[in-house]
Structure formats: C-alpha cells, structure tokens
Design an enzyme around this catalytic site. Structure first.
Site, PDB file in Angstrom:
ATOM      1  CG  MET A   5      81.667  18.391  23.906  1.00  0.00           C
ATOM      2  SD  MET A   5      81.632  18.836  25.668  1.00  0.00           S
ATOM      3  CE  MET A   5      79.924  19.385  25.847  1.00  0.00           C
ATOM      4  CB  THR A  47      85.902  18.302  23.784  1.00  0.00           C
ATOM      5  OG1 THR A  47      84.933  19.166  24.357  1.00  0.00           O
ATOM      6  CG2 THR A  47      86.309  17.239  24.788  1.00  0.00           C
ATOM      7  CG  ASP A  66      81.387  27.440  17.207  1.00  0.00           C
ATOM      8  OD1 ASP A  66      80.781  28.155  16.382  1.00  0.00           O
ATOM      9  OD2 ASP A  66      82.431  27.803  17.779  1.00  0.00           O
TER      10      ASP A  66
END
Length: 391
Positions: free
Chosen positions: A328, A208, A331
């Site tokens: 977000m 994001t 990861d």
C-alpha cells in the site's frame, strides 16, 4: 449494514454504481468487535455484513454473508483464527483475510504462519480494549487495509457488483477505481535503461503481501544470492520483523536477521530493517555498514523504503539492483528515482501478481523502473542479473 437501494419507479432507469466493500469482523471481544464494525461502517465505501464472536460462527455464516474482506482475530474460543482461516478460504474463494493480533511474539509467529496459509495481510492490535478505542492509528490502518484488500477481492472474483440507485443520485466513483483509471500504463518510453554494472547489493522494499513475495524472490534467487548483501525494508512492527528475518533466512538458506546499528555489510547475508527504526547503509572508513535511526516516519512508515533506497543509491550507484514489491501507499517511489538516477536498476512488481499495487505503481508513475514484471519473472530476472547475464 449498508442501506438498501431505494425502489425505482416504472419509468426510471437505474444508474449502476459500485456497492461498498462487504466486510466480516470476527473477534471474541464485544468491545473490539463493535468498535471495528462501527469504524468500518462509518466509511461510505465499506459495509459490515456480519460480526462473529468465534471462528466457528464465521465459518458457518460466510457462505450466506459473502464478504469481500474478513478481519479475523487470532485468539478466540471454540475455533481460533488460524484454524478458521483455511476453512473460510475454502468456503468463500477469493475472500481477502486480514489477521488481527496483539504484538506478542507468539501472535506474530501465528500471523506470519497465516500469511503462508493464504491470509492477505495482518493488523497489529493494541493489547487492551481501551488501547483499541483510543488509538487513531489502529483505526486508520484498519480502514485503509480493508479498503485496499476489498479492491483486491473484487479483482480476484471478477469485478465489483453493480447496484441500482434512484434517478438523480450522483454515482460516487470509488477512490481506488479512480486512481487506477488515472494511472498511466507503463510503456517502453517510460522505462529506464538497465545498468551495465554487476550488482554489488540487492535492495528490496515491500508492504502488504510482502512476506509471501519476499519468500518467492529469495527462494528463486537461490545460491546466487550469496554473491551480494541483501537489504530489505518491509512495513512491519518490531516483533514481526525479527520473525520475518528468521523465516526469510530459512527460505534463502542464508544468515538473516534484523540489521544492527554499525553492522558491516557482507555478501550472502540478509538484513531486514527492524520495526520502528529506519535502516540505511553508509560508508565507515571505506566499509559499508548498517545505520539505524529513530527519525520521524517517512511516507507515514517506519521503517520506510525511501531512506534505504536513497542511501543505497549514494553508496553503490550503478552497482545497485532493487525491487519494489506489493504494498500500500507510495513508499519507495522517490527512493527508486534516486537509484535509477545513480545508474542502478529498479524492477517493479506488476499489478496482477501484487496483493496491493500501490508501491510498485508509485515507481511506475515516477518513471524509475527498468521493468514491470510478474513476481515469478521479477525474481528470475534478478537471478540472471546477479549471475552476470543481461536481463
């Protein structure tokens, strides 16, 4: 709509809590508009304050409804989403806009254009109303992005608004605020040492807010980026990643495309993980090459950053320079550990300049980074390192 606060007795003392994130849904389909509004309202941390059929209606009403987040369709009568976007941002500064579009090349191009004009994120939408109603993945992504961007909106405009509750009601602490409070602040003691090796590859992970951040990094690197191959995993669907690669190539002035299976890595080229595939690097006869695979999602993502970073660590060791940008989720955290453990250097984008401080925060929590920097400083530091200077 969010329920109104209960009236207080004269002797009652209100307990301030954070009210739900305020959301406007703009879509010309009554079915899609109704479904999205219902799903958003079903989350106790969110509240739909307005639904609109066209961009014009949204522009006319945003001043009264004052949403934190707008979910904005692209194709609408009277005024489309791209036309409405700058007007919404001007009418209600600080609002976070997520563009919703079906997965066509035209809509992907418009969505990426919208990001350059101030939209915070995009939301791939199923092509039909039946697809919207039967896709749990779409619903989950919608709610997750609205919540994350709502937190960003509150930070942008100076914090959440308190609302009174009746005495005896237990205030519910928002999950985002609780996570933020629990996250340890980065300290020098938790930082890894910078690698002394000259980088032979740059690896970047983002989600994001990533397209804007990637453009900033690559434009700042300038000609020095031609010294190494640059591999990128950005969380995006297939049609989007192809266009992203084209746009990044224009910004950087370098050849840029989705990575192809078996393709040799060459200095001065940008390789973007294609949507729907994991991209890693591996040695083939002593030559570093791209390898794509159709394995299951990692960290709920495909492509995912962790597999790319782990492969870069294995192949390049201390000669890897990596960055984890806004996004977000978590990861990239484990992959950053692999790079740091192999002697490479990892930089995390700081919270203030991140649209969502999820992925960089995961790197900080894993104690895998050599520095946590604002985006502009992060890019400048990478440029210095690629030139052979110390950070």
């Amino acid at each position: 709509m969010a329920p109104a606060a209960q009236p207080l007795g004269s002797a009652a003392r209100p307990t301030p809590v954070t009210d739900p994130v305020r959301v406007m849904v703009v879509d010309d389909s009554v079915v899609a508009r109704g479904l999205m509004a219902r799903w958003i309202d079903a989350d106790s941390g969110l509240a739909v304050v307005e639904t609109c059929r066209t961009g014009k209606v949204a522009v006319d009403t945003i001043g009264q409804s004052k949403p934190d987040v707008v979910v904005l369709d692209i194709e609408m009568p009277d005024m489309d989403g791209l036309t409405a976007l700058p007007l919404l941002l001007r009418a209600h500064p600080g609002v976070q806009v997520v563009m919703a579009s079906t997965l066509t090349r035209r809509n992907a191009e418009i969505s990426l254009k919208a990001l350059s004009l101030g939209a915070a994120d995009y939301l791939p939408k199923p092509e039909s109303n039946s697809g919207v109603s039967t896709s749990p993945e779409f619903r989950q992504e919608l709610v997750a992005k609205v919540k994350a961007l709502g937190e960003r909106a509150r930070r942008t405009v100076g914090g959440a608004r308190p609302v009174p509750v009746a005495v005896g009601d237990a205030p519910k602490r928002p999950a985002a605020a609780a996570a933020k409070a629990a996250a340890p602040a980065p300290s020098l003691a938790s930082m890894r040492r910078w690698s002394a090796a000259v980088p032979r590859i740059v690896a970047i992970g983002s989600s994001t807010g990533g397209p804007q951040a990637l453009s900033k990094v690559l434009s700042t690197l300038g000609p020095v980026a031609s010294r190494v191959p640059i591999v990128i995993t950005q969380h995006m669907p297939a049609t989007f990643t192809a266009i992203l690669a084209e746009n990044l190539g224009k910004v950087a002035g370098l050849p840029s495309a989705e990575g192809q299976d078996g393709e040799a890595l060459e200095p001065g080229r940008i390789y973007v993980a294609p949507g729907g595939k994991h991209m890693i690097v591996k040695s083939d006869g002593g030559s570093p090459r791209i390898s794509l695979n159709d394995g299951p999602p990692v960290n709920f993502c495909k492509p995912a950053v962790d597999p790319l970073f782990a492969s870069v660590a294995d192949l390049y060791g201390p000669a890897c320079l990596a960055a984890v940008l806004t996004g977000m989720g978590n990861d990239g955290g484990k992959g950053a550990v692999a790079i740091a453990d192999a002697g490479g250097s990892v930089i995390a984008q700081d919270e203030e300049t991140s649209v969502v401080w999820g992925m960089p925060q995961a790197v900080v929590q894993e104690k895998a980074c050599a520095a946590v920097l604002p985006l502009e400083d992060l890019a400048a530091t990478m440029a210095r390192i690629l030139k052979g200077a110390r950070p």
